[in-house]
Design a protein around this motif. Structure first.
Motif, short mmCIF file in Angstrom:
data_model
loop_
_atom_site.label_atom_id
_atom_site.label_comp_id
_atom_site.label_asym_id
_atom_site.label_seq_id
_atom_site.Cartn_x
_atom_site.Cartn_y
_atom_site.Cartn_z
N ASN A 13 -2.89 -6.62 -3.29
CA ASN A 13 -3.68 -7.10 -2.16
C ASN A 13 -3.65 -8.63 -2.06
O ASN A 13 -4.23 -9.32 -2.89
CB ASN A 13 -5.12 -6.61 -2.29
CG ASN A 13 -5.94 -6.92 -1.06
OD1 ASN A 13 -5.43 -6.98 0.06
ND2 ASN A 13 -7.24 -7.13 -1.25
N SER A 65 0.84 -1.20 0.00
CA SER A 65 0.00 0.00 0.00
C SER A 65 0.87 1.24 0.00
O SER A 65 1.99 1.24 0.50
CB SER A 65 -0.91 0.02 1.23
OG SER A 65 -1.75 -1.11 1.28
N LYS A 99 -4.04 3.75 -0.11
CA LYS A 99 -4.34 3.08 -1.37
C LYS A 99 -3.58 1.76 -1.47
O LYS A 99 -2.35 1.74 -1.44
CB LYS A 99 -3.97 3.96 -2.57
CG LYS A 99 -4.35 3.33 -3.91
CD LYS A 99 -4.10 4.29 -5.06
CE LYS A 99 -4.55 3.68 -6.38
NZ LYS A 99 -4.29 4.58 -7.52
N THR A 100 -4.29 0.66 -1.56
CA THR A 100 -3.69 -0.66 -1.70
C THR A 100 -3.45 -0.96 -3.17
O THR A 100 -4.39 -1.02 -3.96
CB THR A 100 -4.59 -1.75 -1.07
OG1 THR A 100 -4.76 -1.46 0.31
CG2 THR A 100 -3.97 -3.12 -1.23
#
Length: 213
Positions: A18, A10, A14-15
Motif C-alpha cells: 500500500n 492488490s 486484499k491490498t
C-alpha cells in the motif's frame, strides 16, 4: 539508483502493498525481510516485472521505467529465483547464453565468451557441459546468478537465496553476494533469514503483515 514511489499491489479486495516508497542506491544491498505472507515475494515480483502493480511508479537513475511492460526487462533488473528455474533440458552453458543471444542479440561466440568468464569467476568452469540435474544446490544457484549476470542488469534480485541450500552453504552465498557488491552490483535480497540479511545489507526494509491488510 532504483526508486519505487507510491507502489500499490492488490489481489482482489486484499491490498498486499500500500503506497510503498523505497530507494535502492547504486552499488548497495537492500535486504527485504519479514514473516511469511507479509508480501516480501510479492514486492520482489513487482520490482522484477512478474506482477503488474495497481498504482505507483518505478524509476531507474531518475528515468521512469515500467518493469512489467519492458520487453528487455532482464537487462535492467535480473532475478535469481528461489528454485533457480534453470532449463532442465539445456546445459549450463546453454542456460547462460540463451537470453543474451535471443534478447540482447549477442552472437553465439560473444555470449559463450561472456559465459566462460562468468563460469570461471563463479568457480563453475568445469561444469559448462553439465545439465542441472548433475549439479548440487549451490552449483545450481551459481549458474542462476551467472545467467542473470549475463544480461548485464542494473539491479540483481534474489528470492530467498539461502532457503534451498544446506545451512553450511549460507556463508558461501554471503561471500558471493559481497563479491558482487565489491564489483559495484546493486542487489535486492528477499529473505526470512534475519542474520543473513543483517550480514550482507547496507539497508534493511521490514515488511510487516499488517501492511497487507
Amino acid at each position: 539508483m532504483l526508486e519505487l514511489k507510491n507502489i500499490t499491489k492488490s489481489f482482489g479486495d486484499k491490498t498486499i502493498i500500500n503506497k510503498l516508497n523505497l530507494t535502492v542506491k547504486d552499488g548497495e544491498i537492500l535486504s527485504i525481510v519479514g514473516p511469511s505472507g507479509a508480501g516480501k515475494t510479492t514486492l520482489l515480483r513487482c520490482i522484477t516485472g512478474l506482477e503488474k502493480v495497481n498504482a505507483g511508479e518505478f524509476f531507474i537513475d531518475g528515468q521512469a521505467f515500467d518493469p512489467y511492460t519492458n520487453r528487455t526487462n532482464e537487462s535492467v533488473i535480473g532475478v535469481v529465483f528461489q528454485n533457480f528455474e534453470l532449463f532442465p533440458n539445456l546445459t549450463v552453458m546453454q542456460n547462460i547464453t540463451l537470453a543474451p543471444t535471443m534478447v540482447l542479440k549477442q552472437s553465439q561466440a560473444e555470449a559463450q565468451k561472456q559465459a566462460n568468464e562468468l563460469l570461471t569467476r563463479l568457480a563453475l568452469a568445469d561444469h559448462a557441459d553439465q545439465y542441472p540435474y548433475e549439479l548440487s544446490g549451490g552449483q545450481k544457484q551459481r549458474v542462476a546468478i551467472a545467467r542473470a549476470l549475463a544480461m548485464k542488469p542494473n539491479v540483481l534480485c534474489y528470492d530467498e537465496p539461502t532457503s534451498a541450500l544446506d545451512p553450511n552453504l549460507r556463508q558461501e552465498v554471503e561471500k558471493l553476494i559481497m563479491g558482487l557488491k565489491a564489483d559495484g552490483m546493486t542487489q535486492i535480497v528477499v529473505t526470512h533469514d534475519l542474520t543473513f540479511a543483517e550480514n550482507i545489507a547496507d539497508e534493511m526494509f521490514h515488511v510487516e503483515p499488517n501492511n497487507s491488510k
